[in-house]
Design an enzyme around this catalytic site. Sequence first.
Site, short mmCIF file in Angstrom:
data_model
loop_
_atom_site.label_atom_id
_atom_site.label_comp_id
_atom_site.label_asym_id
_atom_site.label_seq_id
_atom_site.Cartn_x
_atom_site.Cartn_y
_atom_site.Cartn_z
N LYS A 30 12.27 128.24 -28.21
CA LYS A 30 13.42 128.48 -27.33
C LYS A 30 14.26 129.64 -27.84
CE LYS A 30 16.56 126.54 -30.23
NZ LYS A 30 17.83 127.09 -30.73
N THR B 271 20.89 127.38 -25.72
CA THR B 271 20.69 128.59 -26.51
C THR B 271 20.67 129.84 -25.64
OG1 THR B 271 19.38 127.24 -28.02
CG2 THR B 271 19.29 129.61 -28.35
#
Length: 335
Positions: A188, A245
């Site tokens: 990610k 994120t």
Amino acid sequence: MKTVILGAGSWGIALAKLLTENKHEVTVWSIDPEEVSMLKTYGEQKAKLPGVILPGTVEYTTDMSAALKDKELVVLAVPSPFIRSTAKEAAPYIADGTICVCVAKGIEESSLKLLNEVIEEEIPGADVAVLSGPSHAEEVGKLMPTTVVVGARTKKTAEIIQDVFMTDFFRVYISPDMTGIELGAALKNVIALAAGIADGLGCGDNTKAALITRGMYEIRSLATCMGGHPETLSGLSGIGDLIVTCASIHSRNRKAGFLMGQGRTMQEAMDEVHMVVEGVYSAKAALLLAKKYNVEMPIVEIVNRILFEDYPAKDALHELLTRDKKSEVASLDWA
């Protein structure tokens, strides 16, 4: 529980705050004498987590043997590139069966191993587990509601860690799928670099949603080839961590990508962020794994070209948008 946190960056200090609030005995180790001196003087990580004050009961040291003496739980909170060296240094002082929880996120570039595998190599007698999820240190340090997942080899170990970390603001789930958790956590960061680049180019929410969605498709494709479970990637360490994120003001990966989208080089962006940008270290490993398992990962590939080949971000975006036509889910059949 007598706990040591190896690493005094923002995440290590946020977890020190969490665990002391949860009535555990905490020692923080750092390799940096100046960092330890600052923490002893102020009880605050002024450089990386300002405003989060630790209780006076927390101890600080640069002495690894003293830090690990009689500890029941070891939390490895150094950045991913330093997990192996830290585990190697700690190994002589860790008794067999001691629970070691890795809270870093990454893939070792030289070996393509997940971080739990690296720790198990260096500390073969340890009971290794991982903790991950959408959990920015800036918010955990302020005791804001957060949920994470713990992965371990046995349910018993996972439940011990769950009990240690769980509070009324920090909810902990458990899972046997360490591979899926680790890959979601590491990959990610690479997609977040792409999301930040798009922000730096002035793109909008549509673009970010596309990168998150197709980025998760790439992550899930590789993770399942490596033995991870698709359900894990739909959970906290997968889509949950990916969303936060890619979108958060606290995300160093998104910030570094944003700076590169505005024209900075990779090194200039990393220097301006002032902290380790994990996605930069995971990007090469992710691409090598994609090739090893024959998984198509165009976003990961483009991010690598921007990072390491000075490929212009605007050209990269155009290349992604003009790829060959495809079905969204190749496995679905027409009636």
